[in-house]
Design an enzyme around this catalytic site. Structure first.
Site, mmCIF file in Angstrom:
data_model
loop_
_atom_site.group_PDB
_atom_site.id
_atom_site.type_symbol
_atom_site.label_atom_id
_atom_site.label_comp_id
_atom_site.label_asym_id
_atom_site.label_seq_id
_atom_site.Cartn_x
_atom_site.Cartn_y
_atom_site.Cartn_z
ATOM 1 C CG HIS A 154 10.791 13.713 0.831
ATOM 2 N ND1 HIS A 154 12.154 13.861 0.098
ATOM 3 C CD2 HIS A 154 10.301 12.670 0.725
ATOM 4 C CE1 HIS A 154 12.030 12.579 -0.569
ATOM 5 N NE2 HIS A 154 10.992 12.076 -0.291
ATOM 6 C CG ASP A 197 3.239 1.903 0.538
ATOM 7 O OD1 ASP A 197 2.486 2.121 -0.594
ATOM 8 O OD2 ASP A 197 4.490 2.363 0.645
#
Ligand SMILES: C[S@@+](CC[C@H](N)C(=O)[O-])C[C@H]1O[C@@H](n2cnc3c(N)ncnc32)[C@H](O)[C@@H]1O
Length: 453
Positions: free
Chosen positions: A345, A293
């Site tokens: 998404h 991340d």
């Protein structure tokens, strides 16, 4: 689909038979159906697939029954001011009302609650009554409020006194509260620009969020700014909670992990704190995992999360926490599996394809890509949708299934210019980036498995 039975009678029958099924399931386990008046505690059937399916049918039918019997104008009067639900939940979560009521089963007078949370008690009473009328909190006697099953899930993990003393760790381990904070703060502030954005905004203003916060940064870049540290931490806590909200079987059963060679490397791309990796590493400890991340997430919450959850996984090398920007070349080459949960998404198509191309460039011919995301479902019958539900329910099951997906879809539009996608939209992303969709396992989050082409 037509039927000789009237829609009202059909809906009532779905509810009646569903309630019967639920009561039988609970009585077989020797436990009563949980009371709305009591604080939530985990029950043996919380994640039971059959119970969940029955619950969905009952909720879909009950909601459709209300829409059918209520006058249209009454429904509009209910829906149009629904921003007060966001504001009310946002306020009581922010000032720790559920926490103030935690050890008060008989409830507290709103004057006492107001003094504890430092909000005008006359105004707070109105907020709490709005919520109690919608089954969040219980008004026990006039102006005396107690937690109930729903409000109690907003209790945070620190004591009320600790929460007041140190705001910096307020949302640590507070799953539902963190989600409410995210949605009712950056979500709701952006939402006040939703209409203006869709109607009037210049094409280079990507989202209502960009209009609202007068920024050109993506939400993620904005979270990295020091001033938004607490918001970023809150978001990461909300996502860690999603790891607990979605049953572990979505991840452990979404791909046939047992087919991998021992010591295979599995990369959790944009993994947040790595809550899905934790689930997988518990189930399949023979593999190596890399959680990737942005720097603030990896060096901040992710390290704290693993220190609390499973420090030995990091110290013995089973799990590596790695800073990586997925718009740059993927540093882990030839991994057995690259997976992403709720990443696609967040992004529009062109950006999603860039992310997928970086993974394809690093992949071996045998590498798999697994995407865990929701599938958009049309409200009308669709051969690619759910199995047809009982008459006269909506094909996407309305409120409990399609309702959640379409709400998150708009949240993505609001903050990120992202979207929920159908299976064919996911297949098209794969085709444009060198990945072939091989299989889809449907569920609360679908698992879409791709192979390299
Ligand atoms: C919706 S969260 C999902 C986190 C995680 N996959 C999960 O399900 O818990 C999106 C994640 O993408 C990360 N992210 C955003 N931009 C990124 C980038 N350019 N490179 C790597 N990670 C990024 C965010 O920091 C955030 O943790």
């Amino acid at each position: 689909m037509s039927s000789s039975i009237s829609p009202l009678a059909a809906l009532a029958s779905i509810i009646t038979s569903g309630v019967h099924t639920l009561e039988s399931a609970y009585s077989e386990h020797g436990v009563p159906f949980p009371s709305l008046d009591e604080p939530y505690s985990a029950g043996p059937l919380d994640n039971d697939a059959a119970v969940t399916a029955t619950t969905h049918l009952i909720i879909a039918a009950a909601h459709q029954l209300i829409a059918t019997i209520r006058t249209p104008i009454a429904t509009i009067h209910d829906y149009a001011p629904s921003m007060y639900m966001s504001s009310s939940l946002g306020l009581i979560t922010d000032v720790n009302v559920p926490d103030a009521l935690k050890d008060e089963p008989a409830g507290l007078h709103v004057d006492v609650i107001g003094a504890k949370v430092n909000v005008d008690s006359g105004k707070l009473a109105r907020v709490l009554r709005y919520l109690a009328t919608r089954h969040v909190f219980r008004e026990v006697t006039p102006n005396v409020f107690a937690n109930n099953r729903i409000s109690s899930v907003l209790i945070k993990s620190r004591s009320f006194e600790q929460l007041k003393a140190d705001k910096s760790t307020k949302y640590d381990g507070a799953i539902a509260a963190a989600l409410v904070g995210h949605q009712t703060d950056e979500g709701q502030i952006s939402n006040s620009f939703f209409i203006e954005h869709l109607r009037d905004a210049p094409k280079d203003v990507e989202t209502p969020f960009h209009l609202a916060f007068k920024t050109k940064a993506t939400l993620w870049e904005w979270y990295e700014e020091p001033i938004n540290r607490l918001r970023r931490q809150r978001f990461a806590n909300a996502m860690a909670g999603d790891g607990e909200r979605f049953p572990a079987t979505i991840f452990t059963g979404g791909f046939n992990w047992n087919t991998l060679d021992a010591e295979s490397v599995i990369v959790d791309v944009g993994g947040g704190v790595g809550s899905v990796t934790l689930t997988l590493a518990k189930a399949f400890p023979q593999y190596k995992y890399v959680v990737q991340d942005l720097p603030e997430v990896i060096d901040g919450q992710a390290r704290t999360y693993w220190e609390g959850q499973s420090p030995q996984s990091v110290s013995d090398g089973t799990v590596t926490l790695q800073t990586h920007n997925f718009f740059e070349p993927q540093p882990v080459k030839d991994a057995a599996v690259y997976f992403m949960r709720m990443i696609m998404h967040n992004w529009p198509d062109a950006t999603s394809i860039t992310i997928l191309k970086h993974l394809r460039a690093a992949a071996a011919p045998s590498s798999k890509l697994v995407i865990f995301d929701m599938l958009m479902l049309h409200a009308c019958p669709d051969p690619a949708g759910l199995p047809p539900p009982p008459y006269p329910l909506l094909a996407n099951l309305g409120l409990p299934v399609g309702g959640f997906i379409t709400a998150i879809d708009l949240h993505m539009l609001n903050l990120l210019n992202g979207q929920e996608r159908t299976v064919s939209q996911f297949a098209a992303l794969g085709e444009a980036s060198g990945w072939k969709l091989e299989g889809v396992k449907p569920g609360a989050l679908a698992a879409l498995v791709f192979s390299a082409v």
